[in-house]
Design a protein around this motif. Structure first.
Motif, PDB file in Angstrom:
ATOM      1  N   HIS A 145    -104.078  27.694   2.790  1.00 50.13           N
ATOM      2  CA  HIS A 145    -105.162  27.867   1.820  1.00 50.13           C
ATOM      3  C   HIS A 145    -105.502  26.535   1.156  1.00 50.13           C
ATOM      4  O   HIS A 145    -106.671  26.218   0.941  1.00 50.13           O
ATOM      5  CB  HIS A 145    -104.753  28.879   0.742  1.00 50.13           C
ATOM      6  CG  HIS A 145    -104.597  30.272   1.258  1.00 50.13           C
ATOM      7  ND1 HIS A 145    -103.400  30.936   1.216  1.00 50.13           N
ATOM      8  CD2 HIS A 145    -105.478  31.125   1.827  1.00 50.13           C
ATOM      9  CE1 HIS A 145    -103.549  32.145   1.743  1.00 50.13           C
ATOM     10  NE2 HIS A 145    -104.807  32.285   2.106  1.00 50.13           N
ATOM     11  N   TRP A 187    -110.059  30.806   0.535  1.00 52.42           N
ATOM     12  CA  TRP A 187    -109.841  32.253   0.492  1.00 52.42           C
ATOM     13  C   TRP A 187    -109.560  32.828   1.874  1.00 52.42           C
ATOM     14  O   TRP A 187    -108.701  33.695   2.034  1.00 52.42           O
ATOM     15  CB  TRP A 187    -111.046  32.940  -0.130  1.00 52.42           C
ATOM     16  CG  TRP A 187    -110.838  34.397  -0.396  1.00 52.42           C
ATOM     17  CD1 TRP A 187    -111.294  35.445   0.343  1.00 52.42           C
ATOM     18  CD2 TRP A 187    -110.088  34.965  -1.479  1.00 52.42           C
ATOM     19  NE1 TRP A 187    -110.891  36.622  -0.206  1.00 52.42           N
ATOM     20  CE2 TRP A 187    -110.146  36.364  -1.337  1.00 52.42           C
ATOM     21  CE3 TRP A 187    -109.393  34.430  -2.548  1.00 52.42           C
ATOM     22  CZ2 TRP A 187    -109.531  37.224  -2.223  1.00 52.42           C
ATOM     23  CZ3 TRP A 187    -108.771  35.281  -3.440  1.00 52.42           C
ATOM     24  CH2 TRP A 187    -108.847  36.672  -3.266  1.00 52.42           C
ATOM     25  N   GLU A 188    -110.281  32.344   2.872  1.00 53.09           N
ATOM     26  CA  GLU A 188    -110.109  32.865   4.223  1.00 53.09           C
ATOM     27  C   GLU A 188    -109.112  32.054   5.038  1.00 53.09           C
ATOM     28  O   GLU A 188    -108.849  32.379   6.199  1.00 53.09           O
ATOM     29  CB  GLU A 188    -111.469  32.920   4.930  1.00 53.09           C
ATOM     30  CG  GLU A 188    -112.479  33.801   4.209  1.00 53.09           C
ATOM     31  CD  GLU A 188    -113.801  33.925   4.949  1.00 53.09           C
ATOM     32  OE1 GLU A 188    -113.890  33.418   6.089  1.00 53.09           O
ATOM     33  OE2 GLU A 188    -114.727  34.538   4.404  1.00 53.09           O
ATOM     34  N   LYS A 190    -109.251  29.116   6.528  1.00 51.17           N
ATOM     35  CA  LYS A 190    -109.809  28.602   7.774  1.00 51.17           C
ATOM     36  C   LYS A 190    -109.867  27.078   7.722  1.00 51.17           C
ATOM     37  O   LYS A 190    -110.284  26.493   6.722  1.00 51.17           O
ATOM     38  CB  LYS A 190    -111.202  29.170   8.015  1.00 51.17           C
ATOM     39  CG  LYS A 190    -111.249  30.697   8.124  1.00 51.17           C
ATOM     40  CD  LYS A 190    -110.497  31.186   9.358  1.00 51.17           C
ATOM     41  CE  LYS A 190    -110.622  32.704   9.502  1.00 51.17           C
ATOM     42  NZ  LYS A 190    -109.898  33.214  10.699  1.00 51.17           N
ATOM     43  N   ARG A 199    -120.018  30.028   8.452  1.00 54.88           N
ATOM     44  CA  ARG A 199    -119.703  31.095   7.502  1.00 54.88           C
ATOM     45  C   ARG A 199    -120.436  30.880   6.173  1.00 54.88           C
ATOM     46  O   ARG A 199    -121.000  31.820   5.601  1.00 54.88           O
ATOM     47  CB  ARG A 199    -118.194  31.136   7.266  1.00 54.88           C
ATOM     48  CG  ARG A 199    -117.722  32.124   6.206  1.00 54.88           C
ATOM     49  CD  ARG A 199    -118.006  33.546   6.598  1.00 54.88           C
ATOM     50  NE  ARG A 199    -117.286  34.482   5.736  1.00 54.88           N
ATOM     51  CZ  ARG A 199    -117.592  35.764   5.618  1.00 54.88           C
ATOM     52  NH1 ARG A 199    -118.612  36.260   6.312  1.00 54.88           N
ATOM     53  NH2 ARG A 199    -116.889  36.548   4.822  1.00 54.88           N
ATOM     54  N   ARG A 287    -120.643  38.099  -0.105  1.00 57.13           N
ATOM     55  CA  ARG A 287    -119.963  38.837   0.971  1.00 57.13           C
ATOM     56  C   ARG A 287    -120.338  40.313   0.933  1.00 57.13           C
ATOM     57  O   ARG A 287    -120.536  40.949   1.988  1.00 57.13           O
ATOM     58  CB  ARG A 287    -118.449  38.669   0.831  1.00 57.13           C
ATOM     59  CG  ARG A 287    -117.649  39.238   1.988  1.00 57.13           C
ATOM     60  CD  ARG A 287    -116.165  39.110   1.746  1.00 57.13           C
ATOM     61  NE  ARG A 287    -115.720  39.931   0.618  1.00 57.13           N
ATOM     62  CZ  ARG A 287    -114.441  40.053   0.264  1.00 57.13           C
ATOM     63  NH1 ARG A 287    -113.496  39.395   0.908  1.00 57.13           N
ATOM     64  NH2 ARG A 287    -114.105  40.829  -0.764  1.00 57.13           N
TER      65      ARG A 287
END
Length: 314
Positions: A145, A187-188, A190, A199, A287
């Motif tokens: 993260h 948060w994701e 990535k 995204r 989202r």
């Protein structure tokens, strides 16, 4: 004196004895809890960002003041240029607040330590802000993260690291994308820059101008807060330093410039902190607009509870 001294005495002396005392009690304030499943307006997001700030104030204030101190030590400790040459702040007019803000993140000639230290300061504030959201969900930031928010912070730092009239455009168009990208990456969890770009723009596709509006609101707040340095309070502080500290004038001028830079960095960090918190809240609204995550979850739970005539079965 009237509100806190006379009025309480007046109420206690003259209110009817038969009146119920419970009517005079203030309602208990409800503790804030993050709601990630609702689409919120810019006003709600703006208000909730300050509610989050109040709830986690000790940690966030430590990040604001601590990262500013580290920034000042890095810049002035690793640079051989005089303080007033590195940061030629102009505090005579509030109209120049934007220019003073950019000086904290833009390189002076070959002094690249300024944008590097500025980017590091941004990163520390982003980590502190995003940790709030993980705490609200009962989890912690992992190394993945922490690494995920890096690309967004780099983009934000690049958008404010040069002195030009075009930087006003990058503040409105690039900074929102970079801040949202940093939260998506965190948060994701990535690490792929390609995924993060796709995204981020996917989330912004239907709400880009709404995001620009919120960014303008926060930048206007920052512009106003920077005006603190144009007030007599700041002048009194520097006057007191000259009175209390015994040193030659050159040393006093240097220390005053260090303190001036530190105060401006603290104000800038506060604005960045609110920006990071606001865009974290904005992420969940975007989202929900795009994917209806919470709505699908609620629809999927319909009919799963065993009930008889609307009442839960044992």
């Amino acid at each position: 004196m009237g509100y806190f001294v006379w009025y309480p005495w007046y109420v206690n002396r003259f209110r009817p004895a038969s009146e119920d005392a419970s009517e005079w009690r203030l309602p208990v304030s409800r503790s804030y809890h993050l709601d990630t499943g609702r689409i919120k307006t810019n006003g709600e997001i703006f208000g909730e960002s300050f509610a989050l700030f109040r709830k986690y104030a000790p940690g966030l204030m430590l990040a604001i003041f601590g990262s500013a101190a580290l920034y000042v030590l890095l810049v002035f400790g690793l640079s051989g240029t005089a303080a007033d040459e590195i940061f030629p702040f102009d505090l005579r007019s509030w109209a120049l607040n934007g220019y003073n803000f950019l000086l904290l993140f833009s390189a002076y000639e070959d002094e690249w330590i300024i944008p590097l230290a500025g980017a590091f300061m941004l990163y520390l504030n982003a980590v502190a802000a995003y940790r709030v959201f993980f705490s609200e969900q009962g989890s912690r930031l992992s190394r993945r993260h922490l690494a995920g928010l890096g690309w967004g912070i780099v983009l934000v730092a690049l958008a404010v690291c040069f002195r030009s009239g075009w930087v006003a455009l990058t503040l409105l168009l690039v900074v929102p994308v970079g801040v949202l990208m940093s939260f998506v990456g965190s948060w994701e969890a990535k690490l792929s820059p390609v995924y993060l770009v796709e995204r981020t723009f996917g989330l912004l596709s239907k709400s880009f101008w709404r995001t620009i509006g919120m960014t303008m609101l926060l930048l206007l707040l920052g512009w106003m807060l920077f005006s603190i340095m144009n007030t007599v309070l700041a002048q009194l502080l520097f006057t007191a330093i000259n009175w209390l500290v015994v040193a030659d004038q050159a040393t006093l001028d240097t220390w005053s410039w260090w303190i001036n830079t530190y105060m401006l960095a603290v104000i800038a960090n506060f604005i960045w902190m609110v920006l990071f918190l606001s865009f974290g809240l904005l992420y969940f609204s975007l989202r929900e607009i795009q994917e209806a995550t919470d709505l699908r979850k609620k629809l999927g739970s319909i009919g799963q509870n065993r009930r008889i005539k609307g009442m839960e079965r044992e």
